[in-house]
Design a protein around this motif. Structure first.
Motif, PDB file in Angstrom:
ATOM      1  N   ARG B  95      54.237  57.789   4.523  1.00  0.00           N
ATOM      2  CA  ARG B  95      55.690  57.812   4.627  1.00  0.00           C
ATOM      3  C   ARG B  95      56.303  56.730   3.763  1.00  0.00           C
ATOM      4  N   ALA B  96      57.195  57.128   2.885  1.00  0.00           N
ATOM      5  CA  ALA B  96      57.922  56.121   2.108  1.00  0.00           C
ATOM      6  C   ALA B  96      58.913  55.461   3.063  1.00  0.00           C
ATOM      7  N   ASN B  97      59.169  54.183   2.825  1.00  0.00           N
ATOM      8  CA  ASN B  97      59.977  53.415   3.771  1.00  0.00           C
ATOM      9  C   ASN B  97      61.388  53.941   3.927  1.00  0.00           C
ATOM     10  N   ASP B  98      61.972  54.348   2.807  1.00  0.00           N
ATOM     11  CA  ASP B  98      63.391  54.679   2.876  1.00  0.00           C
ATOM     12  C   ASP B  98      63.630  56.180   2.852  1.00  0.00           C
ATOM     13  N   ARG B  99      62.553  56.964   2.949  1.00  0.00           N
ATOM     14  CA  ARG B  99      62.759  58.406   2.884  1.00  0.00           C
ATOM     15  C   ARG B  99      63.343  58.914   4.209  1.00  0.00           C
ATOM     16  N   LEU B 100      64.324  59.785   4.103  1.00  0.00           N
ATOM     17  CA  LEU B 100      64.910  60.350   5.319  1.00  0.00           C
ATOM     18  C   LEU B 100      64.035  61.510   5.777  1.00  0.00           C
ATOM     19  N   GLU B 101      63.708  61.521   7.033  1.00  0.00           N
ATOM     20  CA  GLU B 101      62.873  62.593   7.563  1.00  0.00           C
ATOM     21  C   GLU B 101      63.753  63.765   7.991  1.00  0.00           C
ATOM     22  N   ASN B 102      63.190  64.970   7.865  1.00  0.00           N
ATOM     23  CA  ASN B 102      63.897  66.163   8.346  1.00  0.00           C
ATOM     24  C   ASN B 102      63.653  66.307   9.832  1.00  0.00           C
ATOM     25  N   ILE B 103      64.728  66.388  10.567  1.00  0.00           N
ATOM     26  CA  ILE B 103      64.568  66.446  12.017  1.00  0.00           C
ATOM     27  C   ILE B 103      65.297  67.658  12.590  1.00  0.00           C
ATOM     28  N   ILE B 104      64.590  68.381  13.437  1.00  0.00           N
ATOM     29  CA  ILE B 104      65.247  69.443  14.200  1.00  0.00           C
ATOM     30  C   ILE B 104      65.476  68.884  15.592  1.00  0.00           C
ATOM     31  N   ILE B 105      66.712  68.901  16.023  1.00  0.00           N
ATOM     32  CA  ILE B 105      67.000  68.359  17.345  1.00  0.00           C
ATOM     33  C   ILE B 105      67.077  69.518  18.333  1.00  0.00           C
ATOM     34  N   LEU B 106      66.239  69.438  19.356  1.00  0.00           N
ATOM     35  CA  LEU B 106      66.073  70.553  20.275  1.00  0.00           C
ATOM     36  C   LEU B 106      66.618  70.219  21.662  1.00  0.00           C
ATOM     37  N   ASN B 107      67.143  71.231  22.303  1.00  0.00           N
ATOM     38  CA  ASN B 107      67.525  71.109  23.707  1.00  0.00           C
ATOM     39  C   ASN B 107      66.384  71.660  24.534  1.00  0.00           C
ATOM     40  N   ILE B 108      65.682  70.818  25.236  1.00  0.00           N
ATOM     41  CA  ILE B 108      64.613  71.305  26.084  1.00  0.00           C
ATOM     42  C   ILE B 108      65.035  71.032  27.514  1.00  0.00           C
ATOM     43  N   ARG B 109      65.363  72.074  28.196  1.00  0.00           N
ATOM     44  CA  ARG B 109      65.918  71.940  29.550  1.00  0.00           C
ATOM     45  C   ARG B 109      67.034  70.894  29.536  1.00  0.00           C
ATOM     46  N   GLU B 110      66.842  69.798  30.285  1.00  0.00           N
ATOM     47  CA  GLU B 110      67.929  68.810  30.362  1.00  0.00           C
ATOM     48  C   GLU B 110      67.848  67.806  29.216  1.00  0.00           C
ATOM     49  N   ASN B 111      66.731  67.832  28.472  1.00  0.00           N
ATOM     50  CA  ASN B 111      66.507  66.748  27.516  1.00  0.00           C
ATOM     51  C   ASN B 111      66.802  67.152  26.081  1.00  0.00           C
ATOM     52  N   VAL B 112      67.064  66.125  25.282  1.00  0.00           N
ATOM     53  CA  VAL B 112      67.269  66.345  23.860  1.00  0.00           C
ATOM     54  C   VAL B 112      66.172  65.573  23.140  1.00  0.00           C
ATOM     55  N   ILE B 113      65.418  66.240  22.280  1.00  0.00           N
ATOM     56  CA  ILE B 113      64.408  65.520  21.525  1.00  0.00           C
ATOM     57  C   ILE B 113      64.489  65.908  20.059  1.00  0.00           C
ATOM     58  N   GLY B 114      64.041  65.007  19.215  1.00  0.00           N
ATOM     59  CA  GLY B 114      64.036  65.259  17.781  1.00  0.00           C
ATOM     60  C   GLY B 114      62.604  65.495  17.323  1.00  0.00           C
ATOM     61  N   VAL B 115      62.422  66.456  16.443  1.00  0.00           N
ATOM     62  CA  VAL B 115      61.086  66.779  15.971  1.00  0.00           C
ATOM     63  C   VAL B 115      61.059  66.623  14.455  1.00  0.00           C
ATOM     64  N   ILE B 116      60.119  65.816  13.951  1.00  0.00           N
ATOM     65  CA  ILE B 116      60.015  65.624  12.507  1.00  0.00           C
ATOM     66  C   ILE B 116      59.161  66.742  11.912  1.00  0.00           C
ATOM     67  N   VAL B 117      59.687  67.421  10.898  1.00  0.00           N
ATOM     68  CA  VAL B 117      58.921  68.462  10.223  1.00  0.00           C
ATOM     69  C   VAL B 117      58.939  68.158   8.725  1.00  0.00           C
ATOM     70  N   ASP B 118      58.133  68.872   7.956  1.00  0.00           N
ATOM     71  CA  ASP B 118      58.071  68.600   6.512  1.00  0.00           C
ATOM     72  C   ASP B 118      59.368  68.996   5.819  1.00  0.00           C
ATOM     73  N   ALA B 119      59.780  70.236   6.034  1.00  0.00           N
ATOM     74  CA  ALA B 119      61.010  70.698   5.394  1.00  0.00           C
ATOM     75  C   ALA B 119      61.643  71.762   6.272  1.00  0.00           C
ATOM     76  N   ILE B 120      62.979  71.728   6.351  1.00  0.00           N
ATOM     77  CA  ILE B 120      63.676  72.754   7.114  1.00  0.00           C
ATOM     78  C   ILE B 120      64.144  73.802   6.113  1.00  0.00           C
ATOM     79  N   GLU B 121      63.858  75.050   6.373  1.00  0.00           N
ATOM     80  CA  GLU B 121      64.198  76.068   5.376  1.00  0.00           C
ATOM     81  C   GLU B 121      65.556  76.687   5.648  1.00  0.00           C
TER      82      GLU B 121
END
Lengths: 154, 471
Positions: B95-121
């Motif tokens: 991971r480069a230090n300043d690279r922005l990661e692609n994140i999909i933010i998901l609603n899982i039941r009551e919670n919100v979590i972010g998932v890092i993936v390679d690329a969002i299409e």
């Protein structure tokens, strides 16, 4: 929070911390918060009065507070004692005072109360009907969150 | 097969019925956000996606599960960030230090979590009938995490069952993270989207759009398109479709379909840019600039007759401040004897910070500002006079946090409510009404309509105004 108040606080925190600690300082993204939030462990509070009402909180972990106090005193402090507490209180006072001075130059009249310090685990802070601006500041000693809640007197 | 066909004919089912059934198969009724991970294509159900984001420098949290990257502050809400590569035991990428990661933010039941993936299409719509059951050959991810496989556009997508993946893991992760996590903010952006969309779809089925009077099938298609467009707008641009703006979205969808069909493109919105293109005509006149003379005239018509001695106005969602200054100038001119105060706020820190001291080019300032002497020329361009600036107070403020102001005569909230969820909207409209004096006026966006007890529609057109009933 009135936009004119934001910059003085951010600048003052940045300047004072860089001057007294002599380390590299990074500012995180600012954001707003309105609900109860956990306090990291050591919190210094300065009240504001005058044209406005509100308060400024400086929130950090005890290890960060100890490292900062050690750096400011030029000696390694072993525990978070009275000297360390006084140092953190003074830091809060310096930052708030500089911000108030900047605001005064812009034509806003603020007074501040003497700072107080709280320490302990599992604390929360809640402001009712007033939202807080969070200025996260990062440095090698850890993170300080400056939490500014000010509102106009209507 | 042919005998079945014969039978069907004998039974009185005509060819059209069978053709309809074939058409049915191609009906797009499942939308998914696709992304890549270690060279493979994956997808998640769009209903689970809260938003898509880019970020880096997550706060590390010690003593958590290995795939927990840390926590991230999403506009004040602390969410857990999970590295999907590590979770699925895929080879990590440096991971480069300043690279922005692609994140999909998901609603899982009551919670919100972010998932890092390679690329969002993009967002792909498929027919749920074409989804194949999971196949034991996909061994790089545990079978139980896959809800199906679908082929579209020559690519094979593995659809992940996020509820199963994170439903279990989240509990474990949340337990370990409990120290770093702050209490959930109820109602603010968490888990409200699905309910809003579901509501939208129910309404869509009840009142199909006017252009859909061809056949039963077309009607259902339109309802589906409407539902998907609503969901996509919510995911990409936090634009929530409900009673407030439903009429506009429906008529826009008709135009949009025509335009897209002409160009030979799909009706579906597949990325953020397309969502923005779709919404482009939504915004009220003079968004992001000072209001022109035409609009000024209409605005004046919607105001009170007779004289006023004091006007307190509030302008939430003022963005760069053009709206607030326009309101102030028009009020000053219309009610010369009145003391005018305009509070303006926005959550866009950059935009609102520059508002008090904005500098304008000569050609963007409407004539009436100059004639009335509300601006004066400087070296770089026009600036508002100190007298004007004293009347407008800009705040960095989120209206969802509640607002304390004196009783107001006027609230101008153009195109603000559409970017809130249904639950937030209802609360805000109630708040607005509560904050107004009897006889006070509330204005919303050109393409927005509200209904609230005690508010009566008094002007419609480019300016939409409601007046609070007098006691």
């Amino acid at each position: 929070m009135r936009v004119e108040y934001i910059n003085p606080f951010v600048e003052a925190a940045f300047n004072v911390l860089r001057e007294v600690l002599n380390v590299e300082i990074k500012r995180g993204e600012l954001y707003l918060k309105s609900v109860s939030q956990p306090v990291l462990g050591v919190t210094s509070i300065v009240g504001l009065a005058g044209d406005v009402e509100g308060r400024v909180l400086f929130d950090m972990a005890e290890s960060t507070a100890l490292a900062i106090a050690s750096q400011m005193n030029g000696e390694k402090l072993a525990s978070f004692d009275d000297l360390a507490k006084a140092t953190i209180t003074e830091l809060a006072n310096m930052i708030t005072a500089q911000a108030i001075t900047k605001l005064h130059d812009l034509g806003f009249q603020f007074d501040l109360t003497p700072p107080a310090i709280f320490t302990g685990d599992n604390m929360q802070v809640t402001d009712t009907e007033i939202e807080a601006l969070i200025v996260p500041i990062e440095m090698k000693f850890g993170k300080i969150e400056i939490n500014v809640a000010i509102r106009e007197k209507n | 097969m042919s005998s079945t066909l014969e039978n069907a004919r004998e039974l009185g089912v005509d060819d059209e019925g069978i053709l309809d059934a074939a058409k049915q198969q191609e009906k797009i009724d499942f939308k998914m956000v696709t992304f890549s991970l270690a060279g493979r294509q994956y997808a998640v159900n769009i209903m689970k996606v809260k938003e898509i984001s880019k970020a880096n420098r997550f706060t590390f949290v010690p003593n958590t599960l290995t795939f927990v990257e840390g926590v991230y502050n999403l506009r004040g809400e602390i969410i857990t960030i999970i590295d999907l590569r590590r979770m699925f035991n895929l080879p990590p990428v440096p991971r480069a230090n300043d690279r922005l990661e692609n994140i999909i933010i998901l609603n899982i039941r009551e919670n919100v979590i972010g998932v890092i993936v390679d690329a969002i299409e993009n967002v792909v719509g498929v027919s749920s009938r074409t989804i194949q059951p999971r196949h034991p050959l996909f061994t790089d991810i545990q079978m139980k995490y896959i809800s199906g496989v679908v082929e579209t556009g020559g690519k094979l997508y593995v659809i992940l069952d996020v509820d199963r993946i994170f439903g279990e893991e989240e509990e474990a992760a949340a337990g370990a993270l409990a120290v770093g996590q702050d209490p959930r903010e109820p109602g603010v952006g968490t888990g409200t989207k699905p309910s809003a969309s579901a509501e939208g779809s129910v309404r869509a089925q009840r009142t199909p759009e006017p252009a859909a009077k061809k056949a039963g099938g077309a009607k259902a298609d339109d309802a589906l398109d409407f539902q998907f467009v609503s969901e996509t707008l919510a995911a990409f641009d936090s634009f929530h479709v409900d009673a407030l703006n439903e009429a506009w979205v429906k008529s826009r969808l008709v135009d949009w379909k025509k335009m897209r069909n002409k160009k030979g493109q799909a009706v579906q919105l597949k990325d953020r840019q397309e969502a923005l293109d779709f919404l482009d005509p939504f915004f009220s006149p003079h968004t992001g600039e000072l209001w022109g003379a035409e609009y000024k005239k209409e605005f004046e018509k919607a105001l009170w007759k007779g004289e006023m001695l004091s006007i307190k106005a509030w302008n939430p969602g003022t963005d760069k401040g053009y709206e607030a200054f326009s309101i102030c100038a028009i009020l000053k001119q219309r009610y010369p004897k009145a003391r005018i105060k305009v509070w303006a706020c926005d959550t866009n820190l950059l935009a609102i910070s520059a508002a008090p001291l904005m500098v304008l080019d000569r050609d963007v300032v409407p004539e009436y500002f100059i004639k009335a002497g509300y601006v004066k020329g400087g070296a770089k361009g026009y600036q508002f006079t100190p007298e004007m600036r004293d009347c407008v107070l800009f705040e960095y403020h989120d209206i969802l946090h509640g607002t304390t102001l004196p009783e107001l005569d006027l609230i101008v909230a153009r195109d603000v409510l559409s970017f809130c969820t249904s639950v937030q909207k209802d609360k805000l409209v109630a708040d607005f009404t509560g904050m107004l004096k009897p006889g006070g006026i509330l204005m919303v966006g050109t393409n927005e309509r509200i209904a609230f007890p005690g508010l009566a529609l008094t002007h419609e057109g480019n300016v939409v105004a409601y007046q609070k009933e007098k006691d």
